[in-house]
Design an enzyme around this catalytic site. Structure first.
Site, PDB file in Angstrom:
ATOM      1  N   PHE A 115       0.808  -1.225   0.000  1.00  0.00           N
ATOM      2  CA  PHE A 115       0.000   0.000   0.000  1.00  0.00           C
ATOM      3  C   PHE A 115       0.840   1.272   0.000  1.00  0.00           C
ATOM      4  O   PHE A 115       0.353   2.340  -0.347  1.00  0.00           O
ATOM      5  CB  PHE A 115      -0.969   0.004   1.196  1.00  0.00           C
ATOM      6  CG  PHE A 115      -0.404   0.605   2.455  1.00  0.00           C
ATOM      7  CD1 PHE A 115       0.400  -0.131   3.300  1.00  0.00           C
ATOM      8  CD2 PHE A 115      -0.686   1.921   2.782  1.00  0.00           C
ATOM      9  CE1 PHE A 115       0.929   0.438   4.458  1.00  0.00           C
ATOM     10  CE2 PHE A 115      -0.172   2.495   3.934  1.00  0.00           C
ATOM     11  CZ  PHE A 115       0.642   1.757   4.773  1.00  0.00           C
ATOM     12  N   LYS A 116       2.106   1.160   0.371  1.00  0.00           N
ATOM     13  CA  LYS A 116       2.933   2.365   0.439  1.00  0.00           C
ATOM     14  C   LYS A 116       3.082   3.041  -0.922  1.00  0.00           C
ATOM     15  O   LYS A 116       3.326   4.237  -1.000  1.00  0.00           O
ATOM     16  CB  LYS A 116       4.287   2.036   1.046  1.00  0.00           C
ATOM     17  CG  LYS A 116       4.137   1.650   2.515  1.00  0.00           C
ATOM     18  CD  LYS A 116       5.457   1.489   3.234  1.00  0.00           C
ATOM     19  CE  LYS A 116       5.236   1.270   4.716  1.00  0.00           C
ATOM     20  NZ  LYS A 116       4.628  -0.046   5.021  1.00  0.00           N
TER      21      LYS A 116
END
Ligand SMILES: *Cc1c(COP(=O)(O)O)cnc(C)c1O
Length: 472
Positions: A115-116
């Site tokens: 998700f980063k």
């Protein structure tokens, strides 16, 4: 919008000024002077927007020192199907109906499968834009044990004015993670594998950035998880998830968030405070349960690296949650003297703090509940979901799902944030279901690609020399 420090510094910088900085000068974290309220008419309008346009609208509420046309261009170039694999960018998958629908929201379709990417891809473009505007250059120095470093490299590759020096512990990341980072051939990306562990890498970064003359001479910067722009970019997918799970804006949903540094769920807190109808924010930890302990007891007791366990959801192996101060600042009524007493004095003096009962009693008003998950829970959750529905989730998402199930409210849909793809953590997936996870076709040959990586001893002087040789 002006920004303030959680510890009361008098300056009120704008967005562009805090974009390239880390901590405020007094050691606090930056937050907007106020959260922009979102009324019913705005929510109704946003419901129909594609992801990139929704992102632009939300960012524009907090960024008034980049011309709107430029900001829109940066945001639209970031959130594309080409980068995130789907037009929805963060699509929902319905898992089951357990009292109310249970969803997984995929935040892991970006280039590094975690998700980063959602925040970092935007940060790369914002950095390039701002440095270009100022006619400046930046050498980003970082340490990684996996997800953050690769997300930063894939966001900064090929960006003008930016060079990345990323330290990683030699031979200690998963085979996939090593291949992912070390196969990058971009001339502005420098992988440095340190003969040591992650803490050695971090110590070197501290030593090099603590050398102020060197730092100034070589324009050393960071891309750490306390950057407000990263939190802000993450606010968007809470809105996007809510719109997909509901028909109208009188409905509420809960989110379950696999947590480590409190960056992801901090964005959920901001979205809820702006007025997004979030019922609960369910914080899930692994065996490193500093945050679960806080939400159960009101005591925050960060752990040193020696007391931090290495688990099968490694991106949550965190003993000290670097974004947590932002939430506590809001919880104590944005009282910067109180925040300074807790995070400046009490942490330094006693290694932790306990909130007053009156302060802790406000936690439910903020929607937070929490729970923890163990290796056995993780394996059982992955296996059970796989056997019942043929859906495979990664180890971090499994922690989120396990804790989510303990916090269902009748009639309220639950969205579990999927923070990584199973392909990144193949060994644990194999232990859970007896076979390897599938991998996106474009990454089939990842381990066979040529690598570009320099191995150095755990010595700050060697890293300094490396930067001097290669920095522009
Ligand atoms: C970074 C990360 C987390 C933890 O997120 P925080 O913002 O640090 O709370 C969880 N899962 C994965 C896969 C991550 O990479």
């Amino acid at each position: 919008m002006k920004y303030l420090s959680t510890r009361g510094d008098a300056a009120r910088p704008g967005f562009s000024d805090i974009l390239l900085e880390g901590l405020a000068p007094d050691g606090g974290l930056y937050l907007p002077e106020r959260y922009a309220p979102v009324d019913a008419a705005t929510l109704a309008r946003w419901r129909r927007l594609p992801y990139a346009e929704l992102a632009f609208e939300i960012l524009a509420l907090y960024i008034d020192d980049i011309p709107a046309a430029d900001l829109r261009g940066l945001v639209h170039a970031t959130y594309t199907e080409a980068v995130f694999g789907t037009r929805a960018i963060t699509p929902l998958r319905r898992l089951a109906d357990e009292g109310a629908p249970l969803y997984v929201q995929a935040l892991s379709n970006g280039p590094t499968l975690a998700f980063k990417d959602l925040a970092m891809q935007l940060l790369g473009r914002l950095f390039e834009y701002e440095l270009g505007r100022r006619g400046e250059q930046l050498n980003i120095l970082g340490a990684t044990s996996g997800d953050t470093g690769s997300a930063a490299e894939y966001a900064m590759r090929g960006k003008r004015g930016i060079t990345v020096f990323m330290l990683s512990p030699h031979g200690r990341m998963s085979a996939f993670q090593q291949a992912q980072m070390y196969s990058l051939q971009d001339p502005n990306i420098h992988n440095i594998a340190i003969e040591g562990v992650f803490d050695d890498c971090q110590d070197i970064v501290k030593a090099v950035s603590g050398d102020l003359a060197f730092k100034r001479r070589w324009k050393i910067g960071t891309v750490n998880s306390i950057n407000w722009a990263r939190v802000l970019a993450q606010v968007v997918y809470y809105f996007a998830g809510y719109f997909q799970a509901t028909q109208g804006n009188d409905e509420r949903v809960s989110f379950a968030v696999p947590s480590g540094n409190f960056g992801n769920i901090c964005a959920g807190h901001v979205a809820r405070t702006m007025g997004l109808p979030i019922h609960r924010l369910v914080l899930a930890t692994n065996e490193n349960d500093v945050l679960d302990e806080f939400f159960r007891t009101g005591t925050y007791r960060p752990r040193g690296t020696a007391q931090t366990h290495a688990t099968s959801s490694p991106s949550m192996d965190i003993g000290k949650a670097s974004n947590f101060e932002r939430f506590v600042f809001d919880l104590v009524g944005r009282d910067s003297a109180r925040t300074r007493a807790l995070f400046g004095d009490a942490l330094a003096r006693a290694g932790g703090f306990t909130l007053d009962p009156g302060e802790f009693a406000r936690v439910p008003d903020f929607g937070f509940v929490s729970g923890r998950s163990t290796h056995a829970d993780r394996l059982a959750t992955i296996r059970d979901l796989w056997q019942r529905s043929g859906t495979l989730i990664d180890t971090h998402t499994a922690d989120g799902l396990k804790v989510a199930r303990a916090h269902r409210d009748p009639g309220v849909p639950m969205i579990v944030l999927e923070t990584a793809q199973p392909a990144k953590f193949a060994a644990t997936i194999r232990a859970a279901i007896g076979r390897d996870p599938e991998r996106p076709a474009a990454l089939a040959d990842l381990e066979q690609r040529p690598r570009r990586c320099t191995v150095l001893p755990a010595d700050a002087a060697e890293v300094r020399r490396c930067i001097e040789e290669r920095a522009p």
